[in-house]
Design a protein around this motif. Structure first.
Motif, short mmCIF file in Angstrom:
data_model
loop_
_atom_site.label_atom_id
_atom_site.label_comp_id
_atom_site.label_asym_id
_atom_site.label_seq_id
_atom_site.Cartn_x
_atom_site.Cartn_y
_atom_site.Cartn_z
N PRO A 197 -29.47 29.20 -34.57
CA PRO A 197 -29.78 28.98 -35.99
C PRO A 197 -30.97 28.04 -36.22
N ASP A 198 -31.15 27.05 -35.33
CA ASP A 198 -32.27 26.12 -35.55
C ASP A 198 -33.58 26.63 -34.96
N GLY A 199 -33.52 27.80 -34.30
CA GLY A 199 -34.74 28.42 -33.78
C GLY A 199 -35.29 27.80 -32.50
N HIS A 200 -34.56 26.88 -31.90
CA HIS A 200 -35.08 26.18 -30.72
C HIS A 200 -34.48 26.67 -29.40
N THR A 201 -33.51 27.59 -29.45
CA THR A 201 -32.87 28.07 -28.24
C THR A 201 -32.71 29.59 -28.30
N VAL A 202 -32.99 30.24 -27.18
CA VAL A 202 -32.81 31.69 -27.05
C VAL A 202 -31.93 31.95 -25.84
N THR A 203 -30.91 32.81 -26.02
CA THR A 203 -30.11 33.27 -24.88
C THR A 203 -30.47 34.72 -24.60
N VAL A 204 -30.71 35.02 -23.31
CA VAL A 204 -31.15 36.35 -22.90
C VAL A 204 -30.17 36.88 -21.85
N PRO A 205 -29.58 38.04 -22.06
CA PRO A 205 -28.66 38.59 -21.06
C PRO A 205 -29.37 38.85 -19.73
N PHE A 206 -28.66 38.62 -18.64
CA PHE A 206 -29.22 38.93 -17.32
C PHE A 206 -29.70 40.38 -17.27
N SER A 207 -28.95 41.27 -17.90
CA SER A 207 -29.26 42.70 -17.83
C SER A 207 -30.58 43.05 -18.50
N SER A 208 -31.09 42.17 -19.35
CA SER A 208 -32.35 42.43 -20.04
C SER A 208 -33.56 42.00 -19.21
N VAL A 209 -33.31 41.28 -18.13
CA VAL A 209 -34.40 40.87 -17.24
C VAL A 209 -34.31 41.74 -16.00
N THR A 210 -35.03 42.86 -16.02
CA THR A 210 -34.90 43.86 -14.96
C THR A 210 -35.79 43.57 -13.76
N GLY A 211 -36.78 42.70 -13.92
CA GLY A 211 -37.66 42.35 -12.81
C GLY A 211 -37.05 41.29 -11.92
N THR A 212 -37.85 40.78 -10.99
CA THR A 212 -37.36 39.81 -10.02
C THR A 212 -37.77 38.38 -10.34
N GLN A 213 -38.56 38.19 -11.43
CA GLN A 213 -39.12 36.87 -11.69
C GLN A 213 -38.94 36.44 -13.13
N ILE A 214 -38.89 35.13 -13.32
CA ILE A 214 -38.98 34.51 -14.64
C ILE A 214 -40.32 33.77 -14.66
N LEU A 215 -41.24 34.19 -15.52
CA LEU A 215 -42.58 33.62 -15.58
C LEU A 215 -42.68 32.66 -16.76
N VAL A 216 -43.11 31.44 -16.46
CA VAL A 216 -43.29 30.42 -17.50
C VAL A 216 -44.75 29.99 -17.48
N ASN A 217 -45.51 30.39 -18.49
CA ASN A 217 -46.92 30.04 -18.59
C ASN A 217 -47.12 29.18 -19.83
N THR A 218 -47.47 27.92 -19.65
CA THR A 218 -47.55 27.00 -20.78
C THR A 218 -48.98 26.71 -21.24
N LEU A 219 -49.98 27.27 -20.54
CA LEU A 219 -51.38 27.16 -20.95
C LEU A 219 -51.81 25.69 -21.03
N ALA A 220 -52.74 25.39 -21.93
CA ALA A 220 -53.32 24.04 -21.99
C ALA A 220 -52.33 23.04 -22.59
N GLY A 221 -52.66 21.75 -22.44
CA GLY A 221 -51.83 20.69 -23.01
C GLY A 221 -50.93 20.05 -21.98
N ASP A 222 -50.17 19.05 -22.43
CA ASP A 222 -49.23 18.35 -21.58
C ASP A 222 -47.86 19.00 -21.73
N ASP A 223 -47.47 19.77 -20.73
CA ASP A 223 -46.25 20.56 -20.82
C ASP A 223 -45.26 20.15 -19.73
N SER A 224 -43.99 20.43 -20.00
CA SER A 224 -42.95 20.13 -19.00
C SER A 224 -41.94 21.26 -18.98
N LEU A 225 -41.48 21.58 -17.77
CA LEU A 225 -40.43 22.57 -17.59
C LEU A 225 -39.27 21.92 -16.87
N THR A 226 -38.06 22.10 -17.41
CA THR A 226 -36.85 21.65 -16.74
C THR A 226 -36.07 22.87 -16.30
#
Length: 325
Positions: A29-58
């Protein structure tokens, strides 16, 4: 990765997220979280591209392991960071550094986490065994306490690799130096291991025949852990130098160098039950050990011991007895 609900959970406390075109995905509801079923990710990778700026991934292992490879590209510019956290105790966590901003992490039971374009890494995972492998040529690696005594955390950094703050392991700590003439300065190590007990893990340092290991500042207390430096077949160390720091354990210390094992300090270099030192051009140490085996090759052996000592092994030996310090 929520292995109970079979979903990936993606959240950003600052930016609003969308999930257009992803089957079964749900936006909070607050727009800050998305849940994605495993079945919807048919490839072998999760790609996180944050481009320019100071970014962090946990990457959070609290809800389960990751069956997909995670690839994080921090983009050009900025100060991007990676944090690994959560989960139970992992059997092994292994960091491999490809260059100053690229590498990957293997965690037992998970697919590999790859990264590029990063600066610092914080590894809060609890591991029995930890391995750090440096693959660039002629780099200087530094291992030290983070500065907060007794917080279980140490930091390893390189002139050609990422800085990693990590929780000390409970079983073993291994540093691999490969490609060219590398130098490891083992300055210090936090006194506690994961869980808060006194550090008591085995230490292994391996090289490729031309590397240098220095103990310049502090005595590294391994508790009941053993130390093996340059002893692995095919992965020798060139020289091992005690220039103000040392090794202390109630177990055994094994030192092997293609060149010399040297001291330039008046303090005790090695405190152990048993010490085996083998070097091509001489062994010179101040020790407090019960049993000693040494072969100094062409340079002989010069041991100054602070206790009663049983001597075995081979090599020309010069022993100067001292009163116990």
């Amino acid at each position: 990765s929520d292995t109970t609900a079979n979903t990936f959970i993606v959240s950003d406390p600052v930016r609003y997220l969308g999930a257009t075109g992803i089957a079964g995905a749900v936006v909070s509801p607050d727009g800050h979280t998305v849940t994605v079923p495993f079945s919807s990710v048919t490839g072998t990778q999760i790609l996180v591209n944050t481009l320019a700026g100071d970014d962090s991934l946990t990457v959070d292992f609290s809800a389960g392991n990751f069956g997909k490879t995670v690839r994080f590209d921090g983009g050009s510019g900025g100060s991007d960071s990676l944090t690994l956290t959560g989960g139970a105790t992992f059997g092994s966590v292994a960091h491999t550094f490809t260059n100053v901003s690229t590498g990957f992490v293997d965690v037992t039971g998970n697919s590999t986490v790859h990264y590029t374009g990063l600066e610092p890494i914080t590894d809060n995972l609890i591991a029995i065994d930890r391995t750090f492998t440096f693959t660039e040529t002629d780099e200087t690696v530094t291992l030290a306490d983070t500065g907060a005594a007794g917080d279980t955390k140490s930091i390893i950094d390189s002139t050609l690799g990422e800085a990693v703050t990590f929780v000390n392991p409970t079983g073993s700590l291994t540093v691999n130096l490969t490609n060219g003439t590398d130098t490891l300065n083992f300055n210090s190590l936090d006194s506690k291991e994961a869980g808060g007990a006194a550090f008591s893990a085995d230490l292994t340092i391996q090289g490729d025949g031309s590397d240098i290991v220095n103990f310049p500042i502090s005595t590294i207390n391994l508790g009941a852990g053993s130390a093996n430096i340059g002893t692995t077949v095919g992965q020798p160390i060139q020289t091992i130098n005690f220039t103000g720091g040392g090794l202390q354990t109630t177990s055994d210390v094994y030192l092997t160098a293609v060149g010399g094992i040297t001291t330039s300090s008046s303090s005790i270099d090695v405190t152990a039950a048993n010490l085996v030192g083998v070097a091509g051009t001489g062994v010179t140490l101040d020790t407090q050990v019960t049993n000693l085996e040494a072969d100094g090759g062409s340079g002989g052996v010069d041991i100054e011991d602070a206790d009663a000592l049983i001597i075995g092994g081979i090599g020309e030996l010069v022993k100067r007895l001292m009163t116990k310090r």
